[in-house]
Scaffold this motif. Structure first.
Motif, mmCIF file in Angstrom:
data_model
loop_
_atom_site.group_PDB
_atom_site.id
_atom_site.type_symbol
_atom_site.label_atom_id
_atom_site.label_comp_id
_atom_site.label_asym_id
_atom_site.label_seq_id
_atom_site.Cartn_x
_atom_site.Cartn_y
_atom_site.Cartn_z
ATOM 1 N N PRO A 129 0.909 -1.399 0.018
ATOM 2 C CA PRO A 129 -0.015 -0.052 0.081
ATOM 3 C C PRO A 129 0.803 1.006 -0.246
ATOM 4 O O PRO A 129 1.959 1.099 0.730
ATOM 5 C CB PRO A 129 -0.625 -0.132 1.291
ATOM 6 N N ILE A 130 0.231 2.186 -0.560
ATOM 7 C CA ILE A 130 1.104 3.395 -0.972
ATOM 8 C C ILE A 130 1.690 4.141 0.355
ATOM 9 O O ILE A 130 2.500 4.965 0.457
ATOM 10 C CB ILE A 130 0.599 4.283 -1.729
ATOM 11 N N ALA A 131 0.971 3.890 1.474
ATOM 12 C CA ALA A 131 1.019 4.716 2.536
ATOM 13 C C ALA A 131 2.439 4.414 3.127
ATOM 14 O O ALA A 131 3.330 4.843 3.954
ATOM 15 C CB ALA A 131 0.209 4.206 3.670
ATOM 16 N N GLY A 132 3.239 2.979 2.721
ATOM 17 C CA GLY A 132 4.217 2.735 3.242
ATOM 18 C C GLY A 132 5.450 3.166 2.397
ATOM 19 O O GLY A 132 6.419 2.602 2.853
ATOM 20 N N TRP A 133 5.172 3.433 1.118
ATOM 21 C CA TRP A 133 6.308 3.593 0.293
ATOM 22 C C TRP A 133 7.474 4.318 0.709
ATOM 23 O O TRP A 133 8.458 4.253 0.878
ATOM 24 C CB TRP A 133 5.795 4.175 -0.894
ATOM 25 N N LEU A 191 1.931 1.581 7.669
ATOM 26 C CA LEU A 191 0.814 0.894 7.177
ATOM 27 C C LEU A 191 -0.480 1.013 8.052
ATOM 28 O O LEU A 191 -1.333 1.344 7.712
ATOM 29 C CB LEU A 191 1.056 -0.515 6.981
ATOM 30 N N LEU A 192 -0.177 1.081 9.669
ATOM 31 C CA LEU A 192 -1.110 0.990 10.376
ATOM 32 C C LEU A 192 -1.596 2.497 10.593
ATOM 33 O O LEU A 192 -2.353 2.730 11.465
ATOM 34 C CB LEU A 192 -0.469 0.157 11.657
ATOM 35 N N GLY A 193 -0.706 3.424 9.993
ATOM 36 C CA GLY A 193 -1.168 4.655 10.138
ATOM 37 C C GLY A 193 -0.437 5.228 11.582
ATOM 38 O O GLY A 193 -0.700 6.296 11.846
ATOM 39 N N THR A 194 0.335 4.552 12.315
ATOM 40 C CA THR A 194 1.005 4.948 13.342
ATOM 41 C C THR A 194 2.207 5.545 13.001
ATOM 42 O O THR A 194 2.961 5.359 11.875
ATOM 43 C CB THR A 194 1.085 4.024 14.523
#
Lengths: 227, 77, 214, 250
Positions: A129-133, A191-194
Motif C-alpha cells: 500500500p502506498i502509505a508504506g512507500w 501502514l497502520l497509520g501510526t
C-alpha cells in the motif's frame, strides 16, 4: 598528517573505486537486477493477491536487499587483493580505517543508494500500500549504509580465502537481523497509520554507530588478510 | 523423593518423553564433545609417532652418510 | 655514517616452517641489499616483514634509529614497497593508474606525461592496463620510483617481465637513488650488474629440515 | 642459540598449568551436575502449573547461561588475541567456540522440547529461543571462519575480529528480538518467574548452574590442552606428553 591531505587521499580512493566500478558496470547492475528478479518471483510463488503480497512486501524487499549486498561484496576488496592494491592501501600513510570508510562509501553509492531508488518499483510489484512507500525508502536510505559497512567487514575477513561466498553469508546474515526487524516494523507502523519515527531514529542511530566502528573492524580485517 | 515408583519417575506425570528426551540429548551432546576430545588426542598421538619415525629415518640416514664419508676418508689415507 | 635501516635478529615462521632465524643486517645511506635464495626460501616474506605487512616471530627493525611501529605514518612515508603484484588497476589506463597512485603516495605535483615518457609508455596512455603486456604493466608500477620521495625502497623481483632496455633504465634509476643517499632492498634472480662496495648481499637458504626443533 | 623459541615456551607452561586445573574442574563438574540433576529430577517437587515438565529447567537454564557466558569469554579472548597477540589465547579461540556452540545447541534443544508440552509446538518464535538461535549462528560463523584458513594464526585473528563484531551486536540483537517478540505476540509466555520459585526448586537449579559452570570450564580446558599439543607437536615436550619418546638428535 593534516586534514587536507587526508581528505585528498579519501577522495582519491573513492574516485578510483568509482572509476573502476563504472568500467565494470555489470558488476554494479547485476545485484540490482537480482533484487528485482527475487521480488518478481514472490507473486508467482504465493499468488498475486494484494492482501498476502502487501503483508510480505517489506520483508521480501529487505531480505532481497540483504542478499544483494552479499552478492556485490566481492567487488569491495577482491580485485584489490589480487592485484596488490590492498598491500599498498595498508602501507599508505593515511589511516587505514579512513580508506576503508571511503571504500564502504563507494560500495553504498553503487549498491545501497540504487536500492532506495528501486524501492518504489519493488513496492509496486508487491502491491505494498502506498502509505508504506515513503517509510520503506526511508528505512532503506538509513539501513543500507549499515549493510555496506557490515558487508565490508565480512568481505575484508574472507577476501584472502577466494571462495568466501557461502561463508560470508554465514558470518553476516545473523548480524543483519536487528536491521531487518526495525525496518520491517517501521513500514508496518506506517501502514497502520501510526508513527514510524521511533524505528527510523533507532535505525539512524544504528547506522551512525556502525559507520563509526565498522571502519576500524574493516581495517583490522584487511591487515589480517594481507598476511 | 517426588516419585513413589520407577514407573512414576519414568512417566513424569505424562511428560516423561519430553523430560528424558531433553536430558538424553544433553548427555549425548556433552558425551560427543568429550569423545571428540579423546579422539583428537588419539590422533595427535598417532601423528607424534609418525613424526618420531620420520626423525629416526632422517637421523639414520645422516648416520649412514657420516659412516660412509668416514670410510672414504680412511681408504684415501 | 648512520644506519638507515637496521634489522636485528629477525626470525620468521610461516605455516609452521622456519624460514630464517636471527637474521640481522644494517644498511648505510647509498647501499643496496640484494636478497638471494631459491624459490620458497622466504625472500618475499623478509621483504614483507621489512615493509611492515607481516610481523616477524621475533626481532625488530629500526629506520633511522626509530623502531618500526613507533611512528607508523612517518615510517610509511619513508618507505616504498612494490611487491610482485604490481597494484595496477586492470580497468584503468596507464595515465589514470599513475595519477591515482601518485596522489595516494602523497605526491601532488607529478607530471604524469613526463613519467609515461620516461618509462616508455607514451602513446599507450589511453589503453586499459589489462590490454597491456606484463612488462608494460610492470612499467606502470615501477613508474612510482621516478617521483618517489621515500628513502627506503623495497622491491620484490622488480626486473620480472622487463626487457633489456627496461632493466637498464631501472638500473640507472637505482644508481640515481643511491647517489641521493637512498637505500634499496630487493630480490632478484638476475645478477645485479653492480660493482663496488655499495652492494650488499644476504642469502636465505631453503631449510629442508625447517621443522621447528631445538 | 634459539632465543626466538622463548615466546613458544609459553605453550608448555600453559599446558602444565591447565593440566593441574583439569582434574579439579572435571571432578567438581561431575559432582555438582550429578547432584543438581538428580536432585532436580528426583527430589524437587512438581510444579503446580507445569507438572513435571518443568524439570527441564535444570539443564535448560544453565546451558543457556553458559552459552552466553562462553560467548563473552570468547570475546574477551578475542580482545586479548588482537591486542596482546598471546598465542595461548589464539588457541583458546578454537577451544571455546565449539563448547559454546554445543551449549547453545543444548539450550535450544531443551527449550524446544520444553516448548512442546507448554505451547503445543516444537518451535515457537519466542524471544529467548530466537536470540539463542542467532547466538548459535554467531558461534557457527566464528568456527567456520577459524577453520577456513590454512594458517591457524590468521584464522584465530580473523575469528577474533568476527567475535568482537558479534559481541557488540549481541545486545542489539537481544533488544531487537525481544522488542519484535513483544510486537507480534500480545501475551508473552513466561516460563518461570524466577522469583516465584520455591527454594526446594531453586537449590537444585543453583547447584546445576554451578555444575555447568565447571563443566564448561573443564570442557574448554580439555580442548585447549589438545589444541596446544596439536600446535606444538613438533616440540619434544609435546611428544613426551603424548607418551612418544623423542630421540631427535640421536
Amino acid at each position: 598528517m593534516n586534514n587536507m591531505s587526508m581528505w585528498r587521499l579519501l577522495t582519491t580512493v573513492m574516485r578510483r573505486d568509482l572509476a573502476v566500478a563504472l568500467r565494470r558496470r555489470s558488476d554494479v547492475v547485476n545485484p540490482l537486477l537480482f533484487v528485482v528478479i527475487v521480488v518478481t518471483l514472490f507473486p508467482l510463488a504465493v499468488g498475486p493477491g494484494p492482501d498476502i503480497l502487501g503483508r510480505i512486501a517489506t520483508g521480501v524487499i529487505w531480505v532481497a536487499a540483504l542478499l544483494s549486498s552479499l552478492l556485490g561484496s566481492e567487488r569491495l576488496f577482491r580485485d584489490d587483493f589480487l592485484d596488490g592494491t590492498l598491500e599498498q592501501l595498508v602501507l599508505s600513510p593515511a589511516p587505514l580505517p579512513l580508506l576503508a570508510f571511503g571504500k564502504v562509501g563507494v560500495h553504498w553509492l553503487l549498491s545501497g543508494l540504487p536500492l532506495v531508488v528501486l524501492a518504489p518499483l519493488c513496492a509496486m510489484l508487491l502491491k505494498l500500500p502506498i502509505a508504506g512507500w515513503g517509510t520503506l525508502m526511508l528505512t532503506l536510505l538509513v539501513g543500507t549504509p549499515i549493510l555496506s559497512a557490515m558487508t565490508a567487514i565480512g568481505a575484508g575477513l574472507t577476501v584472502s580465502l577466494g571462495r568466501g561466498g557461502a561463508l560470508l553469508s554465514l558470518l553476516l546474515l545473523p548480524l543483519f537481523i536487528p536491521l531487518l526487524i526495525f525496518a520491517a516494523a517501521a513500514v508496518e507502523n506506517a501502514l497502520l497509520g501510526t508513527s514510524a519515527i521511533g524505528q527510523v531514529l533507532l535505525l539512524t542511530g544504528l547506522m551512525l554507530l556502525t559507520l563509526l566502528l565498522a571502519p576500524f573492524a574493516v581495517a583490522a580485517a584487511l591487515r589480517v588478510s594481507v598476511n | 523423593m517426588a516419585f513413589d515408583s520407577w514407573q512414576e519417575l519414568i512417566w513424569m506425570g505424562g511428560y516423561g518423553w519430553y523430560v528424558w528426551l531433553a536430558y538424553g540429548m544433553t548427555f549425548l551432546a556433552i558425551a560427543l564433545l568429550t569423545i571428540h576430545g579423546l579422539l583428537t588426542r588419539k590422533k595427535l598421538r598417532q601423528l607424534a609417532v609418525k613424526k618420531q619415525q620420520q626423525q629416526q629415518r632422517i637421523a639414520r640416514r645422516k648416520q649412514q652418510e657420516r659412516n660412509r664419508s668416514k670410510l672414504a676418508d680412511d681408504s684415501t689415507s | 655514517m648512520s644506519a638507515v635501516i637496521e634489522a636485528k635478529q629477525l626470525t620468521s615462521v610461516r605455516a609452521e616452517r622456519l624460514l630464517f632465524s636471527e637474521l640481522s643486517f644494517q644498511l648505510q645511506t647509498g647501499e643496496i641489499l640484494h636478497v638471494e635464495g631459491p624459490n620458497g626460501a622466504g625472500k618475499s616474506t623478509l621483504l614483507r616483514i621489512i615493509a611492515g605487512l607481516l610481523e616477524p616471530l621475533a626481532g625488530s627493525i629500526h629506520l633511522f634509529g626509530q623502531p618500526q611501529w613507533g611512528d607508523p605514518e612517518c615510517w610509511r612515508r619513508q618507505l616504498l614497497f612494490i611487491g610482485h603484484k604490481p597494484a595496477v588497476k586492470a580497468e584503468l589506463s596507464a595515465l589514470e593508474n599513475l595519477h591515482f597512485q601518485a596522489t595516494l603516495d602523497g605526491v601532488t605535483n607529478v607530471d604524469a606525461w613526463a613519467l609515461l615518457e620516461t618509462v616508455g609508455l607514451l602513446g599507450l596512455e589511453d589503453i586499459p592496463a589489462q590490454q597491456l603486456s606484463a612488462g608494460q604493466q610492470r612499467r606502470i608500477a615501477l613508474a612510482r620510483l621516478w617521483y618517489s620521495q621515500a628513502s627506503l625502497w623495497i622491491l620484490d623481483e622488480p626486473f620480472t617481465a622487463l626487457d633489456t632496455y627496461g632493466i637498464q633504465l631501472l638500473h640507472e634509476r637505482f644508481q640515481h637513488h643511491l647517489q641521493q643517499d637512498g637505500v634499496i632492498i630487493l630480490t632478484s634472480h638476475q645478477p645485479l650488474t653492480w660493482s663496488g662496495d655499495r652492494l650488499k648481499k644476504i642469502r636465505i637458504e631453503f631449510q629442508d629440515d625447517g621443522e621447528l626443533h631445538e | 642459540m634459539w632465543k626466538w623459541l622463548h615466546p613458544y615456551a609459553k605453550g608448555e607452561a600453559a599446558y602444565r598449568l591447565l593440566g593441574h586445573w583439569q582434574p579439579w574442574l572435571s571432578g567438581l563438574a561431575l559432582i555438582l551436575v550429578s547432584v543438581g540433576v538428580i536432585w532436580g529430577l528426583l527430589y524437587a517437587p512438581a510444579d503446580y502449573q507445569q507438572g513435571d515438565s518443568y524439570r527441564i529447567i535444570f539443564i535448560h537454564v544453565p546451558s543457556a547461561m553458559f552459552a552466553m557466558g562462553a560467548y563473552t569469554g570468547l570475546a574477551i579472548t578475542a580482545f586479548i588475541v588482537l591486542v596482546w597477540q598471546i598465542r595461548t589465547a589464539e588457541w583458546a579461540i578454537a577451544a571455546i567456540a565449539p563448547v559454546g556452540a554445543v551449549l547453545t545447541f543444548i539450550s535450544l534443544f531443551t527449550g524446544a522440547v520444553w516448548g512442546k508440552p507448554m505451547w503445543g509446538t516444537w518451535w515457537e518464535w519466542d524471544a529467548r529461543l530466537t536470540s539463542q538461535l542467532i547466538l548459535f549462528f554467531l558461534y557457527v560463523g566464528v568456527l567456520a571462519l577459524y577453520y577456513a584458513f590454512n594458517d591457524s594464526r590468521t584464522g584465530a585473528k580473523a575469528a577474533s575480529i568476527l567475535a568482537l563484531v558479534g559481541v557488540i551486536n549481541v545486545p542489539i540483537i537481544h533488544f531487537s528480538v525481544y522488542w519484535w517478540n513483544s510486537l507480534h505476540q500480545g501475551a508473552t509466555i513466561t516460563r518461570f518467574g524466577d522469583t516465584l520459585m520455591p527454594s526446594s526448586m531453586k537449590m537444585p537449579l543453583y547447584i546445576s548452574i554451578l555444575g555447568f559452570m565447571f563443566l564448561t570450564a573443564a570442557l574448554i580446558v580439555y580442548r585447549l590442552r589438545n589444541e596446544i599439543l596439536k600446535q606444538e607437536l613438533h616440540r619434544p615436550w609435546a611428544m613426551a606428553q603424548l607418551g612418544v619418546e623423542n630421540d631427535h638428535g640421536v
